[in-house]
Design a protein around this motif. Structure first.
Motif, PDB file in Angstrom:
ATOM      1  N   ALA A 119       6.435   4.170   1.991  1.00 55.53           N
ATOM      2  CA  ALA A 119       7.712   3.597   1.554  1.00 55.53           C
ATOM      3  C   ALA A 119       8.277   3.996   0.302  1.00 55.53           C
ATOM      4  N   ALA A 120       9.288   3.574   0.285  1.00 53.32           N
ATOM      5  CA  ALA A 120       9.593   4.669  -0.843  1.00 53.32           C
ATOM      6  C   ALA A 120      10.510   3.346  -1.923  1.00 53.32           C
ATOM      7  N   VAL A 121      11.023   3.887  -3.154  1.00 55.06           N
ATOM      8  CA  VAL A 121      11.066   3.091  -4.733  1.00 55.06           C
ATOM      9  C   VAL A 121      12.932   4.336  -4.576  1.00 55.06           C
ATOM     10  N   VAL A 122      13.669   3.168  -4.890  1.00 55.92           N
ATOM     11  CA  VAL A 122      14.607   3.824  -4.668  1.00 55.92           C
ATOM     12  C   VAL A 122      15.829   2.758  -5.810  1.00 55.92           C
ATOM     13  N   LYS A 123      16.839   3.592  -6.387  1.00 53.61           N
ATOM     14  CA  LYS A 123      17.598   1.956  -6.719  1.00 53.61           C
ATOM     15  C   LYS A 123      18.432   1.532  -6.470  1.00 53.61           C
ATOM     16  N   ASP A 124      18.323  -0.108  -6.969  1.00 56.27           N
ATOM     17  CA  ASP A 124      19.542  -0.671  -5.731  1.00 56.27           C
ATOM     18  C   ASP A 124      21.034  -0.814  -6.808  1.00 56.27           C
ATOM     19  N   GLU A 125      21.597  -0.787  -5.957  1.00 57.82           N
ATOM     20  CA  GLU A 125      23.001  -0.643  -5.876  1.00 57.82           C
ATOM     21  C   GLU A 125      23.565  -1.190  -6.611  1.00 57.82           C
ATOM     22  N   GLU A 126      24.058  -2.477  -6.755  1.00 59.42           N
ATOM     23  CA  GLU A 126      24.484  -3.771  -6.943  1.00 59.42           C
ATOM     24  C   GLU A 126      23.538  -3.792  -8.413  1.00 59.42           C
ATOM     25  N   SER A 127      22.345  -3.967  -8.257  1.00 55.89           N
ATOM     26  CA  SER A 127      21.170  -4.445  -9.683  1.00 55.89           C
ATOM     27  C   SER A 127      20.505  -3.608 -10.871  1.00 55.89           C
ATOM     28  N   GLN A 128      21.370  -2.325 -10.224  1.00 55.52           N
ATOM     29  CA  GLN A 128      20.520  -0.847 -10.620  1.00 55.52           C
ATOM     30  C   GLN A 128      18.870  -0.798 -11.301  1.00 55.52           C
ATOM     31  N   GLU A 129      18.411  -1.959 -10.354  1.00 51.29           N
ATOM     32  CA  GLU A 129      16.753  -1.624 -10.789  1.00 51.29           C
ATOM     33  C   GLU A 129      16.322  -1.101  -9.782  1.00 51.29           C
ATOM     34  N   PHE A 130      14.712  -0.604  -9.594  1.00 48.13           N
ATOM     35  CA  PHE A 130      14.228  -0.283  -8.903  1.00 48.13           C
ATOM     36  C   PHE A 130      13.299  -1.216  -7.801  1.00 48.13           C
ATOM     37  N   VAL A 131      13.722  -0.766  -6.465  1.00 49.77           N
ATOM     38  CA  VAL A 131      12.979  -1.512  -5.534  1.00 49.77           C
ATOM     39  C   VAL A 131      12.174  -0.161  -4.620  1.00 49.77           C
ATOM     40  N   ILE A 132      11.361  -1.544  -3.878  1.00 53.05           N
ATOM     41  CA  ILE A 132      10.182  -1.364  -2.932  1.00 53.05           C
ATOM     42  C   ILE A 132      11.314  -0.619  -1.246  1.00 53.05           C
ATOM     43  N   GLU A 133      11.782   0.264  -0.717  1.00 51.24           N
ATOM     44  CA  GLU A 133      12.007  -0.034   0.181  1.00 51.24           C
ATOM     45  C   GLU A 133      10.808   1.237   1.920  1.00 51.24           C
ATOM     46  N   ALA A 134      10.715  -0.376   2.726  1.00 52.43           N
ATOM     47  CA  ALA A 134       9.621  -0.390   3.412  1.00 52.43           C
ATOM     48  C   ALA A 134       9.463   0.360   4.604  1.00 52.43           C
ATOM     49  N   GLY A 135       8.829   1.089   4.227  1.00 54.92           N
ATOM     50  CA  GLY A 135       8.740   2.266   5.681  1.00 54.92           C
ATOM     51  C   GLY A 135       7.835   2.281   6.933  1.00 54.92           C
ATOM     52  N   ALA A 136       7.737   2.894   8.856  1.00 53.13           N
ATOM     53  CA  ALA A 136       7.143   2.446   9.260  1.00 53.13           C
ATOM     54  C   ALA A 136       6.106   1.539   9.323  1.00 53.13           C
ATOM     55  N   LEU A 137       4.631   1.998   8.237  1.00 48.24           N
ATOM     56  CA  LEU A 137       3.637   1.186   9.062  1.00 48.24           C
ATOM     57  C   LEU A 137       3.860   0.341   7.769  1.00 48.24           C
ATOM     58  N   LEU A 138       4.718  -0.104   7.064  1.00 47.47           N
ATOM     59  CA  LEU A 138       5.119  -1.308   6.236  1.00 47.47           C
ATOM     60  C   LEU A 138       5.677  -2.097   7.311  1.00 47.47           C
ATOM     61  N   ILE A 170      -1.135  -0.189   1.485  1.00 44.66           N
ATOM     62  CA  ILE A 170      -0.362   1.574   0.491  1.00 44.66           C
ATOM     63  C   ILE A 170       0.412   0.847  -0.974  1.00 44.66           C
ATOM     64  N   SER A 171      -0.497   2.242  -1.783  1.00 47.09           N
ATOM     65  CA  SER A 171      -0.893   1.617  -2.619  1.00 47.09           C
ATOM     66  C   SER A 171       0.840   2.647  -4.090  1.00 47.09           C
ATOM     67  N   ILE A 172       1.681   2.109  -4.764  1.00 47.48           N
ATOM     68  CA  ILE A 172       3.562   3.285  -4.740  1.00 47.48           C
ATOM     69  C   ILE A 172       2.319   2.635  -6.631  1.00 47.48           C
ATOM     70  N   THR A 173       3.130   4.274  -6.786  1.00 51.47           N
ATOM     71  CA  THR A 173       3.410   3.829  -8.554  1.00 51.47           C
ATOM     72  C   THR A 173       4.439   4.770  -8.773  1.00 51.47           C
ATOM     73  N   LYS A 174       5.626   4.270  -9.126  1.00 52.09           N
ATOM     74  CA  LYS A 174       6.547   4.910  -9.093  1.00 52.09           C
ATOM     75  C   LYS A 174       8.385   4.658  -9.689  1.00 52.09           C
ATOM     76  N   ALA A 175       8.190   5.802 -10.242  1.00 46.88           N
ATOM     77  CA  ALA A 175       9.213   5.113 -11.325  1.00 46.88           C
ATOM     78  C   ALA A 175       8.905   3.518 -12.006  1.00 46.88           C
ATOM     79  N   GLY A 176       8.271   3.069 -12.655  1.00 45.71           N
ATOM     80  CA  GLY A 176       7.677   1.932 -13.256  1.00 45.71           C
ATOM     81  C   GLY A 176       7.407   1.021 -12.383  1.00 45.71           C
ATOM     82  N   VAL A 177       6.928   0.797 -10.896  1.00 45.21           N
ATOM     83  CA  VAL A 177       6.824   0.181 -10.222  1.00 45.21           C
ATOM     84  C   VAL A 177       5.523   0.319  -9.434  1.00 45.21           C
TER      85      VAL A 177
END
Length: 475
Positions: A119-138, A170-177
């Motif tokens: 999974a990846a943590v990316v910045k949402d274009e509209e809300s400018q908040e960090f969101v999780i984008e699911a990868g293949a395993l998710l 899958i554990s994620i600790t990125k960009a405050g998420v």
């Protein structure tokens, strides 16, 4: 309990399928040859590789996921890895499963990164908040993730799926998420050996670029070697030509894809329990696998761990699900053990070098042989076949003779073996070669494997007496 489980499964499925389909599912569950029929119907265009087909079928049914009192999850999903030479239909298996399974993600190792798989943590274009984008395993949660070119993956990316393969999270600790996400997927991976071709003289670890922790997380490991065999080559060529010339007519299948899909959905609702006899049988078989590792004839002890015992449990449960049973019987464990040991044996048996020196070599006749140039090698299967025949004959001989002649001479043993295989020998040259191989096998059993013991042969140049080590167990 048996009735209630079947009734519950039927009630759940009845809401989704028609009465006629339910009757067909019931007929399939009564099929005595369901195991073979499902495997061949699933991959009608692929010739041979029956063990791989059966292993993939069990992966589709899966084991039973459990939760311990402490809250630890024990996975029920089965992971399979296929390693082999080019053009041995590895990608074909993956593509077939990707098309068949309703929830399957197909990806290539070379084109996948750690973030893309997990999974990846990316910045949402509209809300400018960090969101999780699911990868293949998710995305493949409760389904299957097919990873082609698994060996081409970067080592850092391989490490990312360690947790997903065993803990299924899958554990994620990125960009405050900070999040723990479910990845309850079976992994079907295909990998090529180093240098393109599988070298049988080396172990599996030396053949592929995978770390030991990743390899131990796979329940089944299949090795496909592209060997020249006139009969097999003819059958494969006929199959391919038929497929190109008469596409529909050449495909023979017992069940349609839709029928298999419905049957798997029905069978997966069963939650078989392991009977007392099966539990004892599993423990005994696991002990045998561990003992075989300790045996000098088979060196690869990293392969047999508690994870292989858990694999045996999962495969046995999948076997019980396949035949819609509520209990895991000894017969199911036997088939699961056969598949597991077939997978393990193929993995850990490189060719035997009969010219190999023992740890403390005697500088006598061996130097003469070394000048012959090419080293004498035979496959592990041939080595074990010859050694087992010799050892069983010696055991029988020792039991018959209660007098001083309770041991065979080395020359007598070689002569006996040659008489047993004389139908296969054509000409004097081949007989001399066979005698040489047999002598080398006996030499290895004495000096390297310590299975046979030499008892002085009397006068110099006389053939020594041989006895089997009293603690040795024939497989």
């Amino acid at each position: 309990a048996v009735v209630s489980s079947r009734v519950r499964a039927e009630e759940e499925v009845r809401a989704q399928v028609s009465e006629r389909d339910l009757l067909r599912i019931y007929e399939m569950s009564k099929d005595r040859n369901i195991y073979q029929n499902l495997a061949t119907s699933m991959f009608p265009t692929i010739h041979g590789s029956d063990e791989i087909k059966k292993g993939i079928m069990l992966m589709l049914f899966g084991g039973v996921a459990k939760k311990t009192i402490e809250g630890t999850s024990l996975r029920g999903d089965i992971n399979v890895c296929i390693v082999g030479d080019p053009s041995t239909a590895k990608s074909q298996f993956l593509k077939q499963i990707a098309e068949f399974s309703p929830r399957c993600v197909y990806t290539s190792g070379k084109a996948s990164t750690a973030a893309g798989l997990t999974a990846a943590v990316v910045k949402d274009e509209e809300s400018q908040e960090f969101v999780i984008e699911a990868g293949a395993l998710l995305l493949a949660d409760n389904g299957i993730c097919c990873i082609d070119e698994f060996d081409k993956m970067d080592v850092r990316d391989q490490v990312a799926i360690h947790e997903a393969m065993e803990q299924q999270t899958i554990s994620i600790t990125k960009a405050g998420v900070k999040a723990v996400l479910n990845a309850r997927a079976s992994i079907l991976a295909a990998a090529n050996p180093i240098g393109g071709r599988y070298d049988r003289s080396k172990s599996l670890q030396q053949n592929i670029q995978l770390s030991a922790p990743i390899m131990s997380r796979f329940d089944l490991f299949f090795v496909l070697v592209d060997e020249c065999n006139e009969v097999t080559d003819y059958a494969i060529a006929r199959r391919i030509v038929d497929l190109h010339s008469r596409q529909q007519q050449s495909v023979e299948r017992e069940y349609s894809m839709e029928e298999i899909r419905r049957y798997i959905a029905f069978a997966r609702k069963f939650k078989p329990r392991i009977t007392k006899e099966s539990q004892e049988f599993m423990v005994e078989e696991y002990k045998k696998l561990r003992q075989r590792d300790a045996n000098a004839m088979s060196k690869a002890s990293w392969r047999i761990t508690v994870r292989q015992l858990e694999s045996l449990i999962r495969l046995s449960e999948a076997m019980a699900k396949m035949v819609c049973e509520d209990e895991v019987l000894v017969g199911h464990v036997k088939e699961a053990f056969r598949l597991l040991s077939k997978s393990i044996i193929r993995v850990e048996t490189p060719d035997i070098n009969l010219e190999e020196e023992p740890e403390d070599p005697e500088p006598a006749d061996d130097q003469m042989d070394a000048e012959d140039g090419e080293q004498l090698r035979i496959t592990f299967e041939d080595y074990r076949k010859i050694s087992n025949m010799l050892i069983l004959h010696m055991r029988e001989f020792e039991e018959k003779k209660d007098n001083d002649e309770g041991a065979l001479k080395k020359k007598e043993l070689v002569d006996w073996y040659i008489t047993q295989i004389e139908d296969e020998i054509e000409g004097e040259q081949e007989m001399i070669a066979k005698m040489n191989v047999t002598e080398k096998v006996i030499e290895r059993l004495v000096k390297v494997d310590n299975v046979l013991l030499e008892i002085g042969g009397g006068e110099e140049g006389d053939s020594p007496y041989l006895v089997v080590h009293p603690n040795y167990i024939v497989e």
